[in-house]
Motif scaffolding. Structure first.
Motif, mmCIF file in Angstrom:
data_model
loop_
_atom_site.group_PDB
_atom_site.id
_atom_site.type_symbol
_atom_site.label_atom_id
_atom_site.label_comp_id
_atom_site.label_asym_id
_atom_site.label_seq_id
_atom_site.Cartn_x
_atom_site.Cartn_y
_atom_site.Cartn_z
ATOM 1 N N ARG A 6 -7.402 19.580 -80.511
ATOM 2 C CA ARG A 6 -8.248 20.384 -81.387
ATOM 3 C C ARG A 6 -8.106 19.924 -82.838
ATOM 4 O O ARG A 6 -9.086 19.835 -83.576
ATOM 5 C CB ARG A 6 -7.876 21.856 -81.269
ATOM 6 N N ASN A 44 -16.520 22.000 -75.952
ATOM 7 C CA ASN A 44 -15.664 23.174 -75.754
ATOM 8 C C ASN A 44 -14.662 23.325 -76.894
ATOM 9 O O ASN A 44 -14.406 24.434 -77.386
ATOM 10 C CB ASN A 44 -14.922 23.066 -74.418
ATOM 11 N N ALA A 47 -16.453 24.611 -79.907
ATOM 12 C CA ALA A 47 -16.744 26.048 -79.781
ATOM 13 C C ALA A 47 -15.505 26.868 -80.101
ATOM 14 O O ALA A 47 -15.583 27.911 -80.774
ATOM 15 C CB ALA A 47 -17.235 26.349 -78.362
ATOM 16 N N ALA A 48 -14.343 26.394 -79.654
ATOM 17 C CA ALA A 48 -13.097 27.115 -79.938
ATOM 18 C C ALA A 48 -12.759 27.050 -81.430
ATOM 19 O O ALA A 48 -12.300 28.038 -82.021
ATOM 20 C CB ALA A 48 -11.958 26.530 -79.108
ATOM 21 N N GLU A 50 -14.909 26.771 -83.825
ATOM 22 C CA GLU A 50 -15.860 27.640 -84.516
ATOM 23 C C GLU A 50 -15.461 29.105 -84.366
ATOM 24 O O GLU A 50 -15.512 29.883 -85.337
ATOM 25 C CB GLU A 50 -17.265 27.417 -83.966
ATOM 26 N N GLU A 51 -15.039 29.480 -83.171
ATOM 27 C CA GLU A 51 -14.620 30.855 -82.944
ATOM 28 C C GLU A 51 -13.400 31.207 -83.786
ATOM 29 O O GLU A 51 -13.263 32.345 -84.271
ATOM 30 C CB GLU A 51 -14.306 31.066 -81.463
ATOM 31 N N ALA A 52 -12.530 30.231 -84.021
ATOM 32 C CA ALA A 52 -11.323 30.452 -84.827
ATOM 33 C C ALA A 52 -11.602 30.392 -86.320
ATOM 34 O O ALA A 52 -10.709 30.660 -87.130
ATOM 35 C CB ALA A 52 -10.252 29.429 -84.457
ATOM 36 N N GLY A 53 -12.840 30.030 -86.703
ATOM 37 C CA GLY A 53 -13.198 30.019 -88.120
ATOM 38 C C GLY A 53 -12.916 28.732 -88.845
ATOM 39 O O GLY A 53 -12.968 28.694 -90.083
ATOM 40 N N TYR A 54 -12.661 27.632 -88.106
ATOM 41 C CA TYR A 54 -12.347 26.363 -88.755
ATOM 42 C C TYR A 54 -13.590 25.517 -89.041
ATOM 43 O O TYR A 54 -13.572 24.666 -89.928
ATOM 44 C CB TYR A 54 -11.384 25.540 -87.890
ATOM 45 N N ALA A 56 -18.217 25.666 -88.866
ATOM 46 C CA ALA A 56 -19.370 26.570 -88.805
ATOM 47 C C ALA A 56 -20.624 25.755 -88.571
ATOM 48 O O ALA A 56 -20.678 24.550 -88.848
ATOM 49 C CB ALA A 56 -19.490 27.375 -90.099
ATOM 50 N N GLN A 57 -21.651 26.414 -88.063
ATOM 51 C CA GLN A 57 -22.946 25.785 -87.826
ATOM 52 C C GLN A 57 -23.918 26.270 -88.895
ATOM 53 O O GLN A 57 -24.351 27.418 -88.874
ATOM 54 C CB GLN A 57 -23.469 26.142 -86.427
ATOM 55 N N ARG A 64 -21.781 20.716 -86.829
ATOM 56 C CA ARG A 64 -20.844 21.638 -87.466
ATOM 57 C C ARG A 64 -20.307 21.049 -88.767
ATOM 58 O O ARG A 64 -20.240 19.830 -88.937
ATOM 59 C CB ARG A 64 -19.670 21.955 -86.534
#
Length: 339
Positions: A6, A44, A47-48, A50-54, A56-57, A64
């Motif tokens: 990641r 994947n 997406a993880a 982005e979900e963690a805030g590192y 953005a789209q 991203r």
């Protein structure tokens, strides 16, 4: 999901976005970086992240971009700082060593850093409060006028003229000069008030008024707010940072005009173990600088820097290169001032 992988994906996104100024997609990551996994796995991981805030789209169907939090993780995990080349280091040394005085050193340093980073360079003048006094000179410039010259260990020179009611006695100047230098040489200006007051009491009563006037001039000098000043260079570089940044350039320029904003930032950026500090985006705590990052390092001495030098640019700056340039100029600046 592997944390190491990641981080590799985030690093690749940051590096590509810094270089291209365009959102980064999974296909680009697969093509440009040998991440050793399938495109589906990369998606994947993104997406993880982005979900963690590192990341953005910015737009639908777009790639991203890193967020402030992503840049912070990237900077904190930098394992190596891109070294300057031997010619670059030599050029810095030669350019700064040709300076004739402190003002020239500061001016050269700020222009050089702006050229190296292609960003805004900021140099804070050495603080009198954190400087040591090298020499104090007294020069009669008339029967009732006395020039007091304060020279610090980093080459800063302050001059004050005392206007006296009575003529300056011939015998007092050499004695006062000698005692003053014995008292102040090598001491930080912030530590001088008590020793100066003790020294003054050792003079004859008839000489006390003049001695006290000189002592107060020295004390007043280190209390003056004019010591806190900075020099900027490379502001025009902001206009060449790309269209995504130039749309927000006005608040940045307005913040730069308020030197108190930069002085406060520099004072807050305490040195860490790496010898530099990085403020990213909203960490700068000023609305006008929310889209910028600021890299700063102290100069003067490793134990207690007398001031700071830094580079300010878009959050998508080349952090490794900027850190290397800031540290290199700060290091040579320290050597010159120590010499």
């Amino acid at each position: 999901m592997s944390d190491d992988r990641r981080l590799d994906v985030l690093r690749a996104i940051v590096e590509d976005y810094v270089q291209t100024h365009e959102p980064v997609g999974s296909r680009v990551l697969v093509e440009r970086h040998g991440l050793g996994v399938s495109p589906a796995t990369i998606r994947n991981d993104m997406a993880a992240l982005e979900e963690a805030g590192y990341i953005a789209q910015p737009h639908t169907s777009a790639g991203r971009v890193p967020t402030d939090r992503g840049y912070r993780l990237f900077v904190d995990k930098l394992s190596t700082i891109k070294p300057l080349s031997a010619p670059e280091r030599k050029a810095i040394q030669v350019f700064l060593e040709d300076a004739v005085d402190l003002d020239d050193v500061v001016d050269r340093a700020v222009r050089l850093l702006a050229q190296l980073t292609q960003q805004v360079a900021v140099v804070q003048y050495p603080s009198l409060r954190r400087s040591a006094l090298r020499h104090l000179e007294l020069v009669p410039v008339g029967e009732t006028r006395l020039l007091v010259v304060i020279i610090t260990d980093n080459g800063r020179v302050e001059q004050r003229v005392l206007e006296l009611d009575d003529p300056v006695p011939d015998h007092i100047v050499p004695e006062l000069r000698a005692r003053l230098n014995a008292t102040v040489a090598g001491r930080r200006l912030i530590d001088l008030p008590e020793p100066l007051e003790e020294m003054a009491t050792g003079f004859a009563v008839v000489d006390q008024p003049l001695v006290q006037r000189v002592v107060h001039v020295v004390e007043d000098t280190l209390a003056e707010a004019t010591e806190e000043r900075i020099v900027l260079a490379g502001t025009a570089n902001l206009a060449r940072s790309g269209t995504d940044f130039t749309q927000t350039i006005r608040p940045v320029l307005e913040a730069l005009e308020e030197q108190v904003v930069l002085l406060r930032l520099l004072s807050e950026m305490a040195e860490d173990s790496a010898g530099f500090t990085v403020r990213i985006g909203r960490e700068n705590q000023h609305a006008g600088l929310a889209e910028t990052s600021f890299v700063a390092a102290g100069y003067g001495s490793q134990s207690e820097p007398v001031a700071r030098i830094g580079s300010l640019g878009p959050t998508r700056m080349d952090y490794a290169g900027t850190i290397a340039s800031v540290r290199a100029v700060a290091r040579y600046l320290s050597r010159i001032l120590a010499g």
